[in-house]
Design a protein around this motif. Structure first.
Motif, PDB file in Angstrom:
ATOM      1  N   ASP A 167       2.443   6.738 -11.269  1.00  0.00           N
ATOM      2  CA  ASP A 167       2.613   6.167  -9.932  1.00  0.00           C
ATOM      3  C   ASP A 167       4.049   5.666  -9.855  1.00  0.00           C
ATOM      4  OD1 ASP A 167       2.744   4.567  -7.683  1.00  0.00           O
ATOM      5  OD2 ASP A 167       0.875   3.495  -8.080  1.00  0.00           O
ATOM      6  N   ASN A 169       5.595   3.931  -7.718  1.00  0.00           N
ATOM      7  CA  ASN A 169       5.544   2.518  -7.330  1.00  0.00           C
ATOM      8  C   ASN A 169       6.924   1.930  -7.036  1.00  0.00           C
ATOM      9  OD1 ASN A 169       3.814   0.402  -6.705  1.00  0.00           O
ATOM     10  ND2 ASN A 169       4.115  -0.576  -8.687  1.00  0.00           N
ATOM     11  N   ARG A 171      10.253   1.989  -3.952  1.00  0.00           N
ATOM     12  CA  ARG A 171      10.711   2.498  -2.675  1.00  0.00           C
ATOM     13  C   ARG A 171      12.058   3.151  -2.959  1.00  0.00           C
ATOM     14  NH1 ARG A 171       6.316   1.920  -2.783  1.00  0.00           N
ATOM     15  NH2 ARG A 171       4.985   0.462  -1.638  1.00  0.00           N
ATOM     16  N   LYS A 228      -1.081   8.460  -1.359  1.00  0.00           N
ATOM     17  CA  LYS A 228      -1.655   7.256  -0.726  1.00  0.00           C
ATOM     18  C   LYS A 228      -1.036   7.063   0.641  1.00  0.00           C
ATOM     19  CE  LYS A 228      -0.408   5.543  -4.713  1.00  0.00           C
ATOM     20  NZ  LYS A 228       0.300   4.527  -5.498  1.00  0.00           N
ATOM     21  N   GLY A 259      -2.309  -0.274  -4.101  1.00  0.00           N
ATOM     22  CA  GLY A 259      -1.960   0.989  -4.748  1.00  0.00           C
ATOM     23  C   GLY A 259      -2.394   1.008  -6.207  1.00  0.00           C
TER      24      GLY A 259
HETATM   25 MG    MG Z   1       2.410   1.246  -5.067  1.00  0.00          MG
END
Ligand code: MG
Ligand code: ATP
Length: 315
Positions: A167, A169, A171, A228, A259
Protein backbone atom coordinates in the motif's frame (compact mmCIF):
# COMPACT_ATOMS: atom_id res chain seq x y z
CA UNK A 1 -1.04 -26.82 4.20
CA UNK A 2 1.31 -24.31 5.79
CA UNK A 3 -0.38 -21.84 8.15
CA UNK A 4 -0.01 -18.30 6.80
CA UNK A 5 1.41 -15.53 8.94
CA UNK A 6 1.42 -11.87 7.95
CA UNK A 7 4.38 -9.59 8.74
CA UNK A 8 4.73 -5.84 8.50
CA UNK A 9 7.55 -3.46 9.46
CA UNK A 10 7.44 0.22 10.31
CA UNK A 11 6.34 2.98 12.63
CA UNK A 12 4.58 2.38 15.93
CA UNK A 13 3.29 5.67 17.37
CA UNK A 14 0.75 7.23 19.61
CA UNK A 15 -1.64 9.77 18.19
CA UNK A 16 -2.77 12.71 20.30
CA UNK A 17 -5.68 14.63 18.87
CA UNK A 18 -6.95 18.17 19.41
CA UNK A 19 -10.58 17.98 20.54
CA UNK A 20 -11.54 21.16 18.66
CA UNK A 21 -11.05 21.89 14.98
CA UNK A 22 -8.77 24.74 13.96
CA UNK A 23 -5.34 25.62 12.64
CA UNK A 24 -2.49 23.66 14.16
CA UNK A 25 -0.83 23.98 17.52
CA UNK A 26 0.46 27.56 17.88
CA UNK A 27 -1.80 28.18 20.84
CA UNK A 28 -2.89 25.93 23.73
CA UNK A 29 -5.61 23.48 22.72
CA UNK A 30 -7.40 20.64 24.50
CA UNK A 31 -6.05 17.23 23.55
CA UNK A 32 -7.20 13.66 23.79
CA UNK A 33 -4.98 10.60 23.65
CA UNK A 34 -2.71 8.70 23.55
CA UNK A 35 -4.27 6.43 20.91
CA UNK A 36 -2.21 3.54 19.51
CA UNK A 37 -1.25 4.39 15.92
CA UNK A 38 1.14 4.13 12.97
CA UNK A 39 -0.13 2.88 9.59
CA UNK A 40 1.60 -0.55 9.78
CA UNK A 41 0.47 -0.95 13.40
CA UNK A 42 -3.17 -0.21 12.49
CA UNK A 43 -2.90 -2.61 9.55
CA UNK A 44 -1.48 -5.47 11.61
CA UNK A 45 -3.93 -4.88 14.48
CA UNK A 46 -6.81 -5.34 12.04
CA UNK A 47 -5.22 -8.53 10.66
CA UNK A 48 -4.85 -9.89 14.21
CA UNK A 49 -8.41 -8.94 15.12
CA UNK A 50 -9.67 -11.09 12.25
CA UNK A 51 -7.91 -14.09 13.79
CA UNK A 52 -5.20 -14.31 11.12
CA UNK A 53 -1.67 -14.95 12.46
CA UNK A 54 0.13 -11.59 12.38
CA UNK A 55 3.37 -9.94 13.51
CA UNK A 56 5.11 -6.57 13.38
CA UNK A 57 8.76 -5.55 13.57
CA UNK A 58 9.38 -2.10 15.06
CA UNK A 59 10.90 -0.30 18.03
CA UNK A 60 9.32 1.61 20.90
CA UNK A 61 10.67 3.22 24.05
CA UNK A 62 10.13 1.60 27.45
CA UNK A 63 7.55 4.31 28.20
CA UNK A 64 3.76 4.49 28.53
CA UNK A 65 3.34 5.39 24.84
CA UNK A 66 5.19 2.22 23.92
CA UNK A 67 3.20 0.07 26.33
CA UNK A 68 -0.14 1.46 25.09
CA UNK A 69 0.76 0.02 21.70
CA UNK A 70 2.25 -3.26 22.93
CA UNK A 71 -0.80 -3.94 25.13
CA UNK A 72 -3.31 -3.22 22.34
CA UNK A 73 -1.50 -5.21 19.68
CA UNK A 74 -1.03 -8.16 22.03
CA UNK A 75 -4.65 -8.17 23.12
CA UNK A 76 -5.77 -8.16 19.46
CA UNK A 77 -3.65 -11.24 18.75
CA UNK A 78 -0.55 -9.70 17.14
CA UNK A 79 2.86 -11.30 17.76
CA UNK A 80 4.94 -8.42 19.19
CA UNK A 81 8.16 -10.41 19.68
CA UNK A 82 9.69 -8.31 16.86
CA UNK A 83 9.05 -5.00 18.64
CA UNK A 84 12.27 -4.01 20.34
CA UNK A 85 11.64 -2.14 23.58
CA UNK A 86 14.53 0.33 23.83
CA UNK A 87 15.16 1.43 27.44
CA UNK A 88 16.89 4.58 26.16
CA UNK A 89 14.38 5.36 23.41
CA UNK A 90 11.21 7.43 23.25
CA UNK A 91 8.12 6.07 21.48
CA UNK A 92 7.10 7.96 18.35
CA UNK A 93 4.16 10.34 18.40
CA UNK A 94 1.90 12.35 16.14
CA UNK A 95 -0.15 15.33 17.31
CA UNK A 96 -3.06 15.91 14.98
CA UNK A 97 -5.56 18.72 14.64
CA UNK A 98 -8.39 18.72 12.12
CA UNK A 99 -9.04 22.00 10.33
CA UNK A 100 -12.53 23.31 9.62
CA UNK A 101 -12.05 22.34 5.94
CA UNK A 102 -11.42 18.68 6.90
CA UNK A 103 -7.64 18.92 6.28
CA UNK A 104 -5.20 18.06 9.05
CA UNK A 105 -2.12 19.65 10.67
CA UNK A 106 0.47 17.34 12.22
CA UNK A 107 3.43 17.55 14.57
CA UNK A 108 5.36 14.32 14.08
CA UNK A 109 8.12 12.73 16.13
CA UNK A 110 9.03 9.64 14.10
CA UNK A 111 12.51 9.87 12.57
CA UNK A 112 14.06 10.82 15.92
CA UNK A 113 11.95 8.45 17.98
CA UNK A 114 12.69 4.82 18.88
CA UNK A 115 11.28 3.60 15.54
CA UNK A 116 13.57 5.99 13.62
CA UNK A 117 15.85 2.99 13.30
CA UNK A 118 14.68 -0.61 12.91
CA UNK A 119 16.96 -3.60 12.38
CA UNK A 120 16.32 -7.23 11.57
CA UNK A 121 18.35 -9.05 14.18
CA UNK A 122 17.76 -11.32 17.20
CA UNK A 123 14.03 -12.00 17.77
CA UNK A 124 13.07 -9.95 14.69
CA UNK A 125 15.27 -12.10 12.43
CA UNK A 126 13.76 -15.28 13.91
CA UNK A 127 10.28 -13.85 13.39
CA UNK A 128 10.85 -13.22 9.65
CA UNK A 129 11.52 -16.96 9.24
CA UNK A 130 8.06 -17.80 10.62
CA UNK A 131 6.15 -15.43 8.29
CA UNK A 132 4.70 -16.25 4.85
CA UNK A 133 3.35 -12.87 3.75
CA UNK A 134 4.89 -9.39 3.91
CA UNK A 135 2.84 -6.17 3.82
CA UNK A 136 4.72 -2.98 2.97
CA UNK A 137 3.40 0.49 3.80
CA UNK A 138 5.10 3.02 1.50
CA UNK A 139 4.87 5.59 4.30
CA UNK A 140 7.17 3.37 6.40
CA UNK A 141 10.12 3.95 4.04
CA UNK A 142 11.01 7.04 6.11
CA UNK A 143 14.57 6.24 7.24
CA UNK A 144 17.51 4.33 5.70
CA UNK A 145 17.61 1.51 8.28
CA UNK A 146 13.85 1.01 8.02
CA UNK A 147 14.05 0.84 4.21
CA UNK A 148 16.84 -1.73 4.54
CA UNK A 149 14.85 -3.81 7.05
CA UNK A 150 11.73 -3.75 4.86
CA UNK A 151 13.62 -4.71 1.69
CA UNK A 152 15.49 -7.49 3.52
CA UNK A 153 12.33 -9.06 4.97
CA UNK A 154 10.41 -8.63 1.70
CA UNK A 155 13.11 -10.41 -0.32
CA UNK A 156 13.50 -13.16 2.30
CA UNK A 157 9.78 -13.90 2.45
CA UNK A 158 9.55 -13.87 -1.36
CA UNK A 159 12.57 -16.19 -1.62
CA UNK A 160 10.83 -18.67 0.72
CA UNK A 161 7.83 -18.78 -1.63
CA UNK A 162 5.75 -16.22 0.28
CA UNK A 163 3.70 -13.32 -1.04
CA UNK A 164 3.88 -9.52 -0.78
CA UNK A 165 1.24 -6.80 -0.58
CA UNK A 166 2.01 -3.10 -0.93
CA UNK A 167 0.00 0.00 0.00
CA UNK A 168 1.90 3.14 -1.14
CA UNK A 169 -0.04 5.14 1.50
CA UNK A 170 1.49 8.39 0.21
CA UNK A 171 0.18 11.36 -1.59
CA UNK A 172 2.16 12.27 -4.72
CA UNK A 173 3.30 15.53 -3.10
CA UNK A 174 5.23 13.82 -0.29
CA UNK A 175 7.43 11.72 -2.52
CA UNK A 176 10.44 14.00 -2.24
CA UNK A 177 12.47 12.32 0.52
CA UNK A 178 15.78 11.03 -0.88
CA UNK A 179 15.74 7.45 -2.11
CA UNK A 180 11.97 7.14 -1.57
CA UNK A 181 11.02 6.60 -5.20
CA UNK A 182 13.82 4.07 -5.69
CA UNK A 183 12.75 2.09 -2.60
CA UNK A 184 9.10 2.18 -3.67
CA UNK A 185 10.06 0.88 -7.12
CA UNK A 186 12.03 -2.02 -5.63
CA UNK A 187 9.08 -2.97 -3.43
CA UNK A 188 6.70 -2.80 -6.40
CA UNK A 189 8.98 -5.24 -8.24
CA UNK A 190 8.33 -7.82 -5.49
CA UNK A 191 4.60 -7.07 -5.14
CA UNK A 192 1.81 -9.60 -5.73
CA UNK A 193 -1.06 -7.47 -4.45
CA UNK A 194 -0.96 -3.69 -4.97
CA UNK A 195 -3.39 -1.57 -2.91
CA UNK A 196 -3.25 2.09 -4.03
CA UNK A 197 -5.81 4.73 -3.17
CA UNK A 198 -7.00 7.30 -5.73
CA UNK A 199 -4.12 8.99 -7.56
CA UNK A 200 -1.57 6.57 -6.09
CA UNK A 201 -2.58 4.24 -8.93
CA UNK A 202 -0.54 6.48 -11.26
CA UNK A 203 2.60 6.70 -9.06
CA UNK A 204 4.52 4.06 -10.99
CA UNK A 205 2.63 4.02 -14.22
CA UNK A 206 1.93 7.41 -15.73
CA UNK A 207 -1.11 6.63 -17.87
CA UNK A 208 -4.11 8.45 -19.31
CA UNK A 209 -6.70 6.19 -17.77
CA UNK A 210 -7.27 3.84 -14.87
CA UNK A 211 -7.52 0.93 -17.28
CA UNK A 212 -4.15 1.69 -18.82
CA UNK A 213 -2.46 2.17 -15.43
CA UNK A 214 -3.82 -1.16 -14.20
CA UNK A 215 -2.76 -2.92 -17.42
CA UNK A 216 0.80 -1.55 -17.03
CA UNK A 217 1.00 -2.74 -13.42
CA UNK A 218 -0.24 -6.22 -14.31
CA UNK A 219 2.23 -6.37 -17.21
CA UNK A 220 4.99 -5.42 -14.77
CA UNK A 221 4.34 -8.53 -12.66
CA UNK A 222 1.78 -7.42 -10.06
CA UNK A 223 -0.84 -10.22 -9.78
CA UNK A 224 -3.75 -8.03 -8.69
CA UNK A 225 -4.55 -4.35 -8.11
CA UNK A 226 -7.08 -3.23 -5.49
CA UNK A 227 -8.02 0.43 -5.90
CA UNK A 228 -9.53 2.23 -2.89
CA UNK A 229 -12.09 4.92 -3.68
CA UNK A 230 -12.98 6.35 -0.25
CA UNK A 231 -16.73 6.53 0.42
CA UNK A 232 -17.37 5.28 -3.15
CA UNK A 233 -15.93 1.82 -2.34
CA UNK A 234 -13.22 -0.08 -4.19
CA UNK A 235 -12.31 -2.06 -7.32
CA UNK A 236 -10.31 -5.25 -7.91
CA UNK A 237 -8.40 -6.02 -11.12
CA UNK A 238 -6.34 -9.04 -12.19
CA UNK A 239 -5.44 -10.52 -15.57
CA UNK A 240 -8.91 -11.98 -16.08
CA UNK A 241 -11.34 -10.22 -13.75
CA UNK A 242 -12.56 -6.82 -12.70
CA UNK A 243 -14.89 -6.36 -9.72
CA UNK A 244 -16.18 -3.05 -8.34
CA UNK A 245 -18.28 -2.69 -5.20
CA UNK A 246 -19.82 0.47 -3.73
CA UNK A 247 -18.91 1.59 -0.21
CA UNK A 248 -21.13 0.92 2.79
CA UNK A 249 -23.28 3.81 3.97
CA UNK A 250 -21.94 5.07 7.29
CA UNK A 251 -21.43 8.39 9.08
CA UNK A 252 -17.79 9.42 8.83
CA UNK A 253 -16.38 10.55 12.20
CA UNK A 254 -12.61 10.12 11.64
CA UNK A 255 -11.19 8.90 8.30
CA UNK A 256 -7.76 7.94 9.72
CA UNK A 257 -7.07 4.23 9.45
CA UNK A 258 -9.71 3.40 6.82
CA UNK A 259 -7.16 2.42 4.18
CA UNK A 260 -5.16 0.37 6.68
CA UNK A 261 -8.18 -1.59 7.97
CA UNK A 262 -9.40 -2.07 4.37
CA UNK A 263 -6.01 -3.41 3.24
CA UNK A 264 -5.64 -5.69 6.26
CA UNK A 265 -9.03 -7.24 5.64
CA UNK A 266 -8.49 -7.68 1.90
CA UNK A 267 -5.11 -9.35 2.49
CA UNK A 268 -6.55 -11.65 5.20
CA UNK A 269 -9.37 -12.88 2.94
CA UNK A 270 -7.06 -13.12 -0.10
CA UNK A 271 -4.61 -15.29 1.85
CA UNK A 272 -7.49 -17.53 2.96
CA UNK A 273 -8.38 -18.10 -0.71
CA UNK A 274 -11.59 -16.02 -0.78
CA UNK A 275 -12.85 -14.93 -4.20
CA UNK A 276 -12.13 -11.26 -5.07
CA UNK A 277 -15.75 -10.18 -4.58
CA UNK A 278 -15.93 -11.58 -1.04
CA UNK A 279 -12.53 -10.13 -0.10
CA UNK A 280 -13.59 -6.73 -1.50
CA UNK A 281 -16.93 -6.78 0.34
CA UNK A 282 -15.31 -7.50 3.70
CA UNK A 283 -12.54 -4.96 3.04
CA UNK A 284 -15.13 -2.27 2.21
CA UNK A 285 -16.96 -3.14 5.43
CA UNK A 286 -13.72 -2.81 7.44
CA UNK A 287 -12.90 0.57 5.84
CA UNK A 288 -16.43 1.81 6.53
CA UNK A 289 -16.36 0.64 10.17
CA UNK A 290 -12.98 2.35 10.61
CA UNK A 291 -14.34 5.81 9.72
CA UNK A 292 -17.18 5.56 12.24
CA UNK A 293 -14.85 5.62 15.26
CA UNK A 294 -12.55 8.39 16.40
CA UNK A 295 -8.94 7.38 17.00
CA UNK A 296 -6.79 5.70 14.35
CA UNK A 297 -6.80 2.09 15.61
CA UNK A 298 -10.12 2.27 17.46
CA UNK A 299 -12.07 1.44 14.31
CA UNK A 300 -10.54 -2.01 13.68
CA UNK A 301 -13.26 -4.66 13.57
CA UNK A 302 -13.85 -8.29 14.41
CA UNK A 303 -15.23 -10.71 11.83
CA UNK A 304 -18.57 -10.66 13.67
CA UNK A 305 -18.77 -6.85 13.39
CA UNK A 306 -18.07 -7.01 9.65
CA UNK A 307 -20.69 -9.75 9.19
CA UNK A 308 -23.22 -7.57 11.04
CA UNK A 309 -22.60 -4.52 8.80
CA UNK A 310 -22.78 -6.66 5.66
CA UNK A 311 -26.04 -8.30 6.79
CA UNK A 312 -27.54 -4.93 7.74
CA UNK A 313 -26.86 -3.36 4.31
CA UNK A 314 -27.49 -6.40 2.10
CA UNK A 315 -29.97 -5.44 -0.58
MG1 MG B 1 -3.90 5.00 2.78
P1 ATP C 1 -6.12 6.48 4.56
O1 ATP C 1 -6.54 7.90 4.71
O2 ATP C 1 -6.41 5.63 5.76
O3 ATP C 1 -4.73 6.31 4.02
P2 ATP C 1 -6.84 5.56 1.93
O4 ATP C 1 -6.73 6.82 1.15
O5 ATP C 1 -5.74 4.56 1.82
O6 ATP C 1 -7.13 5.89 3.47
P3 ATP C 1 -9.67 5.35 1.35
O7 ATP C 1 -10.03 5.10 -0.06
O8 ATP C 1 -9.87 6.69 1.92
O9 ATP C 1 -8.19 4.80 1.55
O10 ATP C 1 -10.49 4.35 2.29
C1 ATP C 1 -10.29 2.94 2.20
C2 ATP C 1 -11.61 2.22 2.12
O11 ATP C 1 -12.39 2.50 3.30
C3 ATP C 1 -12.49 2.64 0.95
O12 ATP C 1 -12.14 1.90 -0.22
C4 ATP C 1 -13.87 2.28 1.47
O13 ATP C 1 -14.09 0.89 1.37
C5 ATP C 1 -13.75 2.62 2.97
N1 ATP C 1 -14.18 3.99 3.25
C6 ATP C 1 -13.41 5.09 3.39
N2 ATP C 1 -14.15 6.19 3.66
C7 ATP C 1 -15.44 5.77 3.72
C8 ATP C 1 -16.72 6.41 3.96
N3 ATP C 1 -16.80 7.72 4.22
N4 ATP C 1 -17.84 5.65 3.93
C9 ATP C 1 -17.77 4.33 3.66
N5 ATP C 1 -16.61 3.66 3.43
C10 ATP C 1 -15.47 4.36 3.45
Amino acid sequence: MRQSKVLTIGEVLVEIVATERGNGFREPVKLIGPFPSGAPAIFIDQVGKLGQAAAIISRVGDDDFGHVNLDRLKSDGVDVSGIDVDPLGTTGSAFVRYREDGGRNFVFNIRHSACGSIEIKGPAAALVETCTHMHVMGSSLYAPSVVEAILKATRRIKAKGGTVSFDPNLRAEILNSPGMREALAIVLGETDLFLPSGEELFLFSPADSEKEAVANLLKGGVKAVVLKRGAAGASYFDATREVSLPGFKVTEVDPTGAGDCFGATFVTFWLAGADPETALRYANAAGAKAVTRSGPMEGASTRAELDALIAEQRT
